[in-house]
Write an enzyme that holds these catalytic residues in place. Structure first.
Site, PDB file in Angstrom:
ATOM      1  N   CYS A 158       0.824  -1.211   0.000  1.00 57.81           N
ATOM      2  CA  CYS A 158       0.000   0.000   0.000  1.00 57.81           C
ATOM      3  C   CYS A 158       0.856   1.258   0.000  1.00 57.81           C
ATOM      4  CB  CYS A 158      -0.957   0.007   1.188  1.00 57.81           C
ATOM      5  SG  CYS A 158      -0.112   0.035   2.781  1.00 57.81           S
TER       6      CYS A 158
ATOM      7  N   CYS B 100      -2.934  -2.431   8.658  1.00 52.68           N
ATOM      8  CA  CYS B 100      -2.527  -1.103   9.134  1.00 52.68           C
ATOM      9  C   CYS B 100      -2.161  -1.184  10.617  1.00 52.68           C
ATOM     10  CB  CYS B 100      -3.642  -0.088   8.931  1.00 52.68           C
ATOM     11  SG  CYS B 100      -4.458  -0.206   7.315  1.00 52.68           S
TER      12      CYS B 100
HETATM   13 FE1  FES Z   1      -1.710   0.101   4.245  1.00 52.72          FE
HETATM   14 FE2  FES Z   1      -3.390   1.339   5.805  1.00 52.72          FE
HETATM   15  S1  FES Z   1      -3.694   0.823   3.721  1.00 52.72           S
HETATM   16  S2  FES Z   1      -1.366   0.835   6.225  1.00 52.72           S
END
Ligand code: FES
Length: 148
Positions: free
Chosen positions: A34, A103
Site C-alpha cells: 500500500c 494497518c
Molecule cells: Fe496500508 Fe493502511 S492501507 S497501512
C-alpha cells in the site's frame, strides 16, 4: 459507517503526532503493497516508556492505529509494551474492517522496531522481541490476522 467512532476520532484528532528529538529508540516500518510508512519515536527511562510519538504517511487507519498504539505504550514498561499487539490496538479502537487489519500490524511493528533500535543502541537484549521486518507486507507473520 464501516469505521468505529474511536477510529474516526483518532484519525481526525491523532494523539502524539510528531518526533522526539532525543528519542531512545526510533523505528520505521512500511508496507510495500500500500506504500504506507510509519515512524515511531520512544523515550525510555529506566525501562519505562515515558513518551511516544509518531509520523505516519499513510491511510486513515494507519494514522488511527499509530495514534492509539502510542497512547497505549505510554507509561508502560518495555515488557508491558511488548504485549500490546496489533489486536490489542484494534480492540482499543473498537475494531477495524478486515482490509485494514494490516494497518494495525504496521503500528505494532513500528513500536517493536523502535524498541529494537533502543536495545541495539544500549547493547541490551529485550526478551521476546524479534528483529522487526522493515516491510510488513513481505511476511505476514501475524497469526492474529487469521482470527479476525
Ligand atoms: Fe496500508 Fe493502511 S492501507 S497501512
Amino acid at each position: 459507517m464501516i469505521y468505529s467512532e474511536k477510529v474516526m476520532d483518532h484519525f481526525m484528532n491523532p494523539r502524539n503526532v510528531g518526533a522526539i528529538d532525543d528519542a531512545s529508540g526510533v523505528g520505521t516500518v512500511g508496507n510495500a503493497k500500500c506504500g504506507d510508512i510509519m515512524k515511531v519515536y520512544l523515550k525510555i527511562n529506566e525501562g519505562v516508556i515515558e513518551d511516544a510519538k509518531f509520523k505516519t504517511f499513510g491511510c486513515g487507519a494507519a494514522i488511527a492505529t499509530s495514534s492509539m498504539a502510542t497512547e497505549l505504550v505510554k507509561g508502560k514498561t518495555i515488557e508491558e509494551a511488548l504485549k500490546i499487539t496489533n489486536k490489542a490496538v484494534m480492540e482499543a479502537l473498537d475494531g477495524l474492517p478486515p482490509v485494514k487489519v494490516h494497518c494495525s500490524c504496521l503500528a505494532e511493528e513500528a513500536v517493536h522496531a523502535a524498541l529494537w533500535d533502543y536495545a541495539e543502541k544500549n547493547g541490551i537484549v529485550i526478551e521476546g522481541l524479534e528483529k522487526p521486518a522493515t516491510d510488513i507486507g513481505e511476511h505476514d507473520h501475524h497469526h492474529d490476522i487469521e482470527e479476525e
